[in-house]
Design a protein around this motif. Sequence first.
Motif, mmCIF file in Angstrom:
data_model
loop_
_atom_site.group_PDB
_atom_site.id
_atom_site.type_symbol
_atom_site.label_atom_id
_atom_site.label_comp_id
_atom_site.label_asym_id
_atom_site.label_seq_id
_atom_site.Cartn_x
_atom_site.Cartn_y
_atom_site.Cartn_z
ATOM 1 N N ALA A 196 0.852 -1.184 0.000
ATOM 2 C CA ALA A 196 0.000 0.000 0.000
ATOM 3 C C ALA A 196 0.893 1.240 0.000
ATOM 4 O O ALA A 196 1.965 1.252 0.615
ATOM 5 C CB ALA A 196 -0.911 0.002 1.223
ATOM 6 N N ALA B 158 0.766 1.081 -4.082
ATOM 7 C CA ALA B 158 -0.531 1.113 -4.771
ATOM 8 C C ALA B 158 -1.553 1.870 -3.937
ATOM 9 O O ALA B 158 -1.674 1.642 -2.738
ATOM 10 C CB ALA B 158 -1.017 -0.307 -5.024
ATOM 11 N N GLU B 159 -2.286 2.772 -4.581
ATOM 12 C CA GLU B 159 -3.431 3.430 -3.954
ATOM 13 C C GLU B 159 -4.731 2.954 -4.595
ATOM 14 O O GLU B 159 -5.688 2.626 -3.910
ATOM 15 C CB GLU B 159 -3.297 4.947 -4.089
ATOM 16 C CG GLU B 159 -2.258 5.570 -3.189
ATOM 17 C CD GLU B 159 -2.270 7.085 -3.255
ATOM 18 O OE1 GLU B 159 -2.669 7.726 -2.254
ATOM 19 O OE2 GLU B 159 -1.889 7.630 -4.306
ATOM 20 N N ARG C 23 -7.117 0.387 -6.353
ATOM 21 C CA ARG C 23 -7.175 -1.071 -6.258
ATOM 22 C C ARG C 23 -7.237 -1.759 -7.614
ATOM 23 O O ARG C 23 -7.007 -2.963 -7.710
ATOM 24 C CB ARG C 23 -8.361 -1.501 -5.394
ATOM 25 C CG ARG C 23 -9.722 -1.148 -5.920
ATOM 26 C CD ARG C 23 -10.822 -1.474 -4.897
ATOM 27 N NE ARG C 23 -12.150 -1.155 -5.380
ATOM 28 C CZ ARG C 23 -12.926 -2.013 -6.047
ATOM 29 N NH1 ARG C 23 -12.481 -3.242 -6.280
ATOM 30 N NH2 ARG C 23 -14.128 -1.664 -6.447
ATOM 31 N N HIS C 24 -7.545 -1.006 -8.688
ATOM 32 C CA HIS C 24 -7.617 -1.635 -10.001
ATOM 33 C C HIS C 24 -6.292 -1.594 -10.752
ATOM 34 O O HIS C 24 -6.206 -2.134 -11.862
ATOM 35 C CB HIS C 24 -8.713 -0.974 -10.860
ATOM 36 C CG HIS C 24 -10.098 -1.252 -10.366
ATOM 37 N ND1 HIS C 24 -10.601 -2.540 -10.267
ATOM 38 C CD2 HIS C 24 -11.080 -0.437 -9.923
ATOM 39 C CE1 HIS C 24 -11.840 -2.497 -9.794
ATOM 40 N NE2 HIS C 24 -12.150 -1.236 -9.573
ATOM 41 N N THR C 25 -5.273 -0.949 -10.189
ATOM 42 C CA THR C 25 -3.956 -1.021 -10.820
ATOM 43 C C THR C 25 -3.424 -2.437 -10.694
ATOM 44 O O THR C 25 -3.903 -3.239 -9.877
ATOM 45 C CB THR C 25 -2.967 -0.049 -10.158
ATOM 46 O OG1 THR C 25 -2.829 -0.399 -8.767
ATOM 47 C CG2 THR C 25 -3.444 1.398 -10.274
ATOM 48 N N GLY D 199 -2.310 -2.887 -7.224
ATOM 49 C CA GLY D 199 -3.449 -2.981 -6.312
ATOM 50 C C GLY D 199 -4.134 -4.333 -6.398
ATOM 51 O O GLY D 199 -4.546 -4.903 -5.374
ATOM 52 N N GLN D 200 -4.259 -4.861 -7.602
ATOM 53 C CA GLN D 200 -4.885 -6.174 -7.768
ATOM 54 C C GLN D 200 -4.028 -7.267 -7.137
ATOM 55 O O GLN D 200 -4.558 -8.221 -6.562
ATOM 56 C CB GLN D 200 -5.109 -6.450 -9.260
ATOM 57 C CG GLN D 200 -6.237 -5.606 -9.859
ATOM 58 C CD GLN D 200 -6.393 -5.849 -11.340
ATOM 59 O OE1 GLN D 200 -5.468 -5.627 -12.121
ATOM 60 N NE2 GLN D 200 -7.553 -6.316 -11.752
ATOM 61 N N GLN E 45 -4.703 -7.364 -3.492
ATOM 62 C CA GLN E 45 -6.007 -7.962 -3.195
ATOM 63 C C GLN E 45 -5.979 -9.477 -3.379
ATOM 64 O O GLN E 45 -6.486 -10.225 -2.536
ATOM 65 C CB GLN E 45 -7.072 -7.357 -4.109
ATOM 66 C CG GLN E 45 -7.420 -5.904 -3.799
ATOM 67 C CD GLN E 45 -8.568 -5.432 -4.667
ATOM 68 O OE1 GLN E 45 -9.733 -5.709 -4.386
ATOM 69 N NE2 GLN E 45 -8.240 -4.747 -5.734
#
Length: 626
Positions: free
Chosen positions: A444, A493-494, A496-498, A501-502, A505
């Motif tokens: 993060a 990552a900020e 979540r779809h980058t 970010g993925q 997750q």
Amino acid sequence: MKTSIATVSISGSFTEKLDAIQRAGFDGIEIFEQDFLASDFTPREVGRMVRDHGLEITLFQPFRDFEGLPEPLRRRAFARAQRKFDLMAELGTDLVLFCSSTHPEALGGIDRAADDFRELGGIAAERGIRVGYEALCWGRHVNDHRDAWEIVRRADHPNIGLILDSFHTLGRRLDPDSIRRIPGDRIFFVQLADAPLIDMDLLYWSRHFRNMPGEGDLDVTGFTRAVMATGYAGPLSLEIFNDQFRSGLPRLVARDGHRSLIGLMDRVRRAEPACAPDLPAFPAPAPVERVEFIEFATAARDAGPLETLLAAAGFARAGQHQSKRVALWRQGGVNLLINTEPQGYAHSAWLTHGTGVSEIALTVPDARAAFARAVALGAEPHVAPHTARELEIPGICGAGNNVIRLLDRQSDLARIWEVDFAIDTPTPQGAGLSGVDHLGQTMAYDEMLSWSLFYTSLFTAEKAPMVDVVDPDGLVRSQAIRAGGLRITLNGAEARHTLAGQFLQETFGASVQHIAFASDDIFASAAEMAARGFPFLRIGANYYDDVEARFGLDPEFTARLRAHNIMYDEDAGGQFLQFYSTALPGGFFLEIVQRRGGYGGYGAPNAPFRIAAQKRTMQPKGMPRA
């Protein structure tokens, strides 16, 4: 040397802040008035709570707009001061910070301000209070610590002293060595903060972008050396205004703060032993010699895709651990471990994150010294069960719950491959990979400063400026850290779809998203890996048309790049060539690189095109998983 931190530096309720500060190992706190006013506790209750946590109130702050006021404002300022003195008596602290005035009606003049403080000193002395005067770098008339000192000097009262703040000195590009001429006993308190170099309004910069010493670009070490050279023996305290920290976990921010202070004092004593702070002895930082091994945690039923990828990259099984289900895979100077143990730390890591990197072993000059330094700087030891026939390898907890193991060549730890493993094939024929070039750690964004501080405090390390990497679905911030033979890119990552970010997750916060291996001949490595079925990431033709024009490449050379999906970059030092695998389930992938000449980067200009290519291979958004 006492350590302290201002309550404004961390998030949470007053009680949460106290608990985090005490657990981090601080000696005291600065009570920021707003934190006190926002609580429901009486002054006496606050004082008792602080003492019950084994802390002391090192400072009450701030008192604003005192000096140089015309009547009747001057009289009201003195009345306000007396009420604060009464409050401090109930809190149980004797030092208050008065910052230089920003009041629109404040009058200038060194003597006028000195007269006000001399009179205030008499009132403070009657109550056993000391007043510290600080120059705000945006102060109306006083914005330089040299002017603040001159006011204190002319006030000539034992209860009036100077407070220094590294940001207010360094933010205005003032020479910190001017502090060396100030008598140490006239400095009542020292506040420390770092910051990234940003050209913006001083007040806004201070209120939003301060960070811990060592996390920014200011010469906080030089400032602190100058302070210690005066003979100052009071607390060193953190005063950090930072939007990330205000929303972060209190215990983590406090831990980083304490680590930053200990690391700062260690740098000061090594740079200028004559003014060394009172700090327990621990070993000096040292560079990393090499990445000795990388361990993957998985399960026997899930190891197939990882083993297939490694085999296609030229790795082969070379041995087995003497007592555990840990296979050794090798190529060139690279050692990879695949751990399929059904219990223990690696099994827990697999259950939490899926198949991925769980341990990184670093060879350093003295492993036990490096471990002692890490623990002294607040790293959490990791103890792994081992049999009498195995080596006890020092370990600490790292990013994403990875473990960092420490090895060396001078002790019994150098015999790890003889003692812990049965080797079948010492040097398997591979695809020309010679070592680990770098590791890509994803986290993060608000954890980046923390892990940058971790590496630069523990090892002899340098950090590159932070850069923005464009992902089709948002920005990812990236910073490279180099500690000798260890190169790491921290990717924050900020959104979540980058891609980053993925990954976070999918893996529930795993750290290592990719490993880059070095090749001395990337075209030969690519050809050999193609023959082995390596899953190359396909790079679009538009990229090669652009890179040829941008660098003036020979068309035949560009054709070779295109044929092997190799990306290209260059700088004043040399050239950089790189290609990638497609990702495993969860998002982990491999990179192969060749550095030519003195190229020191990581191919950052190629990152947006690489990410776009990776996203073309991913499952479309909204499609349910099988």
